[in-house]
Design a protein around this motif. Structure first.
Motif, PDB file in Angstrom:
ATOM      1  N   LEU A 195       0.811  -1.212   0.000  1.00  0.00           N
ATOM      2  CA  LEU A 195       0.000   0.000   0.000  1.00  0.00           C
ATOM      3  C   LEU A 195       0.847   1.266   0.000  1.00  0.00           C
ATOM      4  O   LEU A 195       0.408   2.311  -0.480  1.00  0.00           O
ATOM      5  CB  LEU A 195      -0.931   0.008   1.218  1.00  0.00           C
ATOM      6  CG  LEU A 195      -2.011  -1.070   1.253  1.00  0.00           C
ATOM      7  CD1 LEU A 195      -2.814  -0.959   2.539  1.00  0.00           C
ATOM      8  CD2 LEU A 195      -2.929  -0.967   0.046  1.00  0.00           C
ATOM      9  N   GLU A 196       2.066   1.180   0.519  1.00  0.00           N
ATOM     10  CA  GLU A 196       2.894   2.383   0.676  1.00  0.00           C
ATOM     11  C   GLU A 196       3.130   3.127  -0.641  1.00  0.00           C
ATOM     12  O   GLU A 196       2.924   4.341  -0.703  1.00  0.00           O
ATOM     13  CB  GLU A 196       4.223   2.017   1.333  1.00  0.00           C
ATOM     14  CG  GLU A 196       5.111   3.215   1.604  1.00  0.00           C
ATOM     15  CD  GLU A 196       6.410   2.823   2.277  1.00  0.00           C
ATOM     16  OE1 GLU A 196       7.331   3.662   2.287  1.00  0.00           O
ATOM     17  OE2 GLU A 196       6.504   1.682   2.764  1.00  0.00           O
ATOM     18  N   PRO A 197       3.543   2.457  -1.728  1.00  0.00           N
ATOM     19  CA  PRO A 197       3.732   3.208  -2.986  1.00  0.00           C
ATOM     20  C   PRO A 197       2.422   3.757  -3.539  1.00  0.00           C
ATOM     21  O   PRO A 197       2.413   4.811  -4.184  1.00  0.00           O
ATOM     22  CB  PRO A 197       4.353   2.173  -3.932  1.00  0.00           C
ATOM     23  CG  PRO A 197       4.037   0.849  -3.337  1.00  0.00           C
ATOM     24  CD  PRO A 197       3.982   1.046  -1.868  1.00  0.00           C
ATOM     25  N   LEU A 198       1.315   3.063  -3.285  1.00  0.00           N
ATOM     26  CA  LEU A 198       0.026   3.568  -3.744  1.00  0.00           C
ATOM     27  C   LEU A 198      -0.385   4.810  -2.958  1.00  0.00           C
ATOM     28  O   LEU A 198      -1.003   5.733  -3.511  1.00  0.00           O
ATOM     29  CB  LEU A 198      -1.042   2.479  -3.604  1.00  0.00           C
ATOM     30  CG  LEU A 198      -0.856   1.253  -4.497  1.00  0.00           C
ATOM     31  CD1 LEU A 198      -1.904   0.200  -4.176  1.00  0.00           C
ATOM     32  CD2 LEU A 198      -0.944   1.655  -5.974  1.00  0.00           C
ATOM     33  N   GLU A 199      -0.052   4.830  -1.670  1.00  0.00           N
ATOM     34  CA  GLU A 199      -0.319   6.029  -0.869  1.00  0.00           C
ATOM     35  C   GLU A 199       0.478   7.217  -1.403  1.00  0.00           C
ATOM     36  O   GLU A 199      -0.056   8.334  -1.538  1.00  0.00           O
ATOM     37  CB  GLU A 199       0.052   5.776   0.589  1.00  0.00           C
ATOM     38  CG  GLU A 199      -0.870   4.839   1.332  1.00  0.00           C
ATOM     39  CD  GLU A 199      -0.450   4.695   2.779  1.00  0.00           C
ATOM     40  OE1 GLU A 199      -0.544   5.687   3.536  1.00  0.00           O
ATOM     41  OE2 GLU A 199      -0.004   3.599   3.170  1.00  0.00           O
ATOM     42  N   ARG A 200       1.758   6.980  -1.710  1.00  0.00           N
ATOM     43  CA  ARG A 200       2.596   8.072  -2.230  1.00  0.00           C
ATOM     44  C   ARG A 200       2.044   8.576  -3.554  1.00  0.00           C
ATOM     45  O   ARG A 200       2.018   9.789  -3.811  1.00  0.00           O
ATOM     46  CB  ARG A 200       4.042   7.602  -2.389  1.00  0.00           C
ATOM     47  CG  ARG A 200       4.766   7.340  -1.076  1.00  0.00           C
ATOM     48  CD  ARG A 200       6.276   7.339  -1.309  1.00  0.00           C
ATOM     49  NE  ARG A 200       6.669   6.352  -2.293  1.00  0.00           N
ATOM     50  CZ  ARG A 200       7.020   5.101  -2.004  1.00  0.00           C
ATOM     51  NH1 ARG A 200       7.025   4.684  -0.751  1.00  0.00           N
ATOM     52  NH2 ARG A 200       7.376   4.252  -2.960  1.00  0.00           N
ATOM     53  N   ALA A 201       1.623   7.654  -4.415  1.00  0.00           N
ATOM     54  CA  ALA A 201       1.078   8.048  -5.714  1.00  0.00           C
ATOM     55  C   ALA A 201      -0.209   8.846  -5.548  1.00  0.00           C
ATOM     56  O   ALA A 201      -0.445   9.825  -6.263  1.00  0.00           O
ATOM     57  CB  ALA A 201       0.830   6.807  -6.575  1.00  0.00           C
ATOM     58  N   ALA A 202      -1.044   8.440  -4.597  1.00  0.00           N
ATOM     59  CA  ALA A 202      -2.305   9.147  -4.366  1.00  0.00           C
ATOM     60  C   ALA A 202      -2.045  10.557  -3.844  1.00  0.00           C
ATOM     61  O   ALA A 202      -2.685  11.521  -4.264  1.00  0.00           O
ATOM     62  CB  ALA A 202      -3.176   8.360  -3.390  1.00  0.00           C
ATOM     63  N   ARG A 203      -1.099  10.698  -2.934  1.00  0.00           N
ATOM     64  CA  ARG A 203      -0.778  12.025  -2.396  1.00  0.00           C
ATOM     65  C   ARG A 203      -0.185  12.911  -3.502  1.00  0.00           C
ATOM     66  O   ARG A 203      -0.475  14.115  -3.561  1.00  0.00           O
ATOM     67  CB  ARG A 203       0.194  11.897  -1.218  1.00  0.00           C
ATOM     68  CG  ARG A 203      -0.436  11.264   0.022  1.00  0.00           C
ATOM     69  CD  ARG A 203       0.580  11.140   1.151  1.00  0.00           C
ATOM     70  NE  ARG A 203       0.020  10.459   2.297  1.00  0.00           N
ATOM     71  CZ  ARG A 203      -0.688  11.046   3.263  1.00  0.00           C
ATOM     72  NH1 ARG A 203      -0.930  12.351   3.190  1.00  0.00           N
ATOM     73  NH2 ARG A 203      -1.145  10.358   4.278  1.00  0.00           N
ATOM     74  N   ALA A 204       0.623  12.325  -4.380  1.00  0.00           N
ATOM     75  CA  ALA A 204       1.196  13.095  -5.487  1.00  0.00           C
ATOM     76  C   ALA A 204       0.098  13.559  -6.445  1.00  0.00           C
ATOM     77  O   ALA A 204       0.115  14.699  -6.928  1.00  0.00           O
ATOM     78  CB  ALA A 204       2.233  12.256  -6.227  1.00  0.00           C
ATOM     79  N   ALA A 205      -0.865  12.679  -6.728  1.00  0.00           N
ATOM     80  CA  ALA A 205      -1.974  13.059  -7.604  1.00  0.00           C
ATOM     81  C   ALA A 205      -2.808  14.166  -6.961  1.00  0.00           C
ATOM     82  O   ALA A 205      -3.291  15.072  -7.640  1.00  0.00           O
ATOM     83  CB  ALA A 205      -2.850  11.839  -7.900  1.00  0.00           C
ATOM     84  N   HIS A 206      -2.965  14.103  -5.661  1.00  0.00           N
ATOM     85  CA  HIS A 206      -3.714  15.137  -4.941  1.00  0.00           C
ATOM     86  C   HIS A 206      -2.988  16.483  -5.022  1.00  0.00           C
ATOM     87  O   HIS A 206      -3.609  17.528  -5.233  1.00  0.00           O
ATOM     88  CB  HIS A 206      -3.903  14.716  -3.481  1.00  0.00           C
ATOM     89  CG  HIS A 206      -4.610  15.729  -2.637  1.00  0.00           C
ATOM     90  ND1 HIS A 206      -3.942  16.602  -1.814  1.00  0.00           N
ATOM     91  CD2 HIS A 206      -5.926  16.019  -2.508  1.00  0.00           C
ATOM     92  CE1 HIS A 206      -4.815  17.377  -1.197  1.00  0.00           C
ATOM     93  NE2 HIS A 206      -6.024  17.049  -1.598  1.00  0.00           N
TER      94      HIS A 206
END
Length: 239
Positions: free
Chosen positions: A111-122
């Motif tokens: 989940l960690e890389p997906l969290e980073r990607a989501a925060r970057a998209a935000h």
């Protein structure tokens, strides 16, 4: 959305009564359900116009206005699925529901890389929205496109941080992050509902990242944001 703040201005008589019932304890737990109305339906079209999955909202702050309206602050809590809806017991709808928990078993390391990607998209979405707003304000003030571009380039701001979602790398943080990001952006109803209904945290993070990236692209290229179809509805007649 679970974990997300939801401020509300209460003016309809039925929801004024609901607020009173929540404050006085006639409705226990100071929680009520929030369910989205399906596209093309109205709030008075009955239970058939409601999505099946909604979210409870916990009443946190209440301010009663002199004319009987209320300003309230709520926070999303638990997802539920409607089983049956009663529109006769109270001025507002009453329903039997079942809770909709997440599927467990996701590896926090995945989940960690997906969290980073989501925060970057935000962050990208927020940056694009700020740029659009500055240009719109500049154009409203009579500035030329070149002046607007210069104004945007001249203002330096820190990157927008995603809303807080618990401790670093905690499973609960990953579970709620997608909901917080979706609530913080102007996403189409279909995306928000799909994110709400998704019970896999991994897929939910992927959904919200994709939706925010798409909306940022549309906002940047077309200067357009989603609006509900009801906003463009016109009264119809039998003639």
């Amino acid at each position: 959305m679970p974990g997300a703040p939801l401020p509300l201005h209460i003016f309809e008589p039925r929801y004024r009564q609901l607020t009173i019932d929540l404050v006085t304890g006639a409705v226990s737990g100071k929680q009520f359900g929030v369910v989205a109305v399906r596209e093309g339906w109205g709030p008075d079209d009955g239970p058939e116009g409601l999505h099946e999955v909604g979210c409870t909202a916990e009443l946190r702050e209440v301010r009663r206005l002199p004319d009987g309206r209320f300003d309230v602050l709520t926070v999303g809590d638990r997802r539920f699925r409607l089983l049956d809806v009663d529109d006769t017991t109270a001025p507002y709808l009453v329903a039997n529901v079942e809770w909709v928990p997440d599927i467990e078993g996701d590896d926090p390391a995945e989940l960690e890389p997906l969290e980073r990607a989501a925060r970057a998209a935000h962050r990208r979405y927020c940056t694009t929205a700020r740029t659009y707003r500055r240009r719109a304000d500049a154009e409203a003030g009579g500035a030329t496109d070149l002046e607007a571009d210069a104004e945007v380039a001249a203002v330096e701001e820190p990157e927008e941080e995603a809303p807080p979602a618990g401790g670093e790398h905690e499973p609960a943080a990953a579970a709620v992050l997608a909901h917080l990001l979706a609530a913080d952006c102007l996403l189409p109803l279909g995306d928000r509902q799909e994110i709400l209904e998704q019970t896999c945290p991994k897929k939910r993070l992927e959904l919200v990242s994709h939706a925010m990236a798409r909306e940022a692209e549309l906002l940047g290229r077309l200067h357009a944001v989603w609006a509900p179809t009801a906003k463009f509805a016109v009264p119809s007649s039998d003639n």
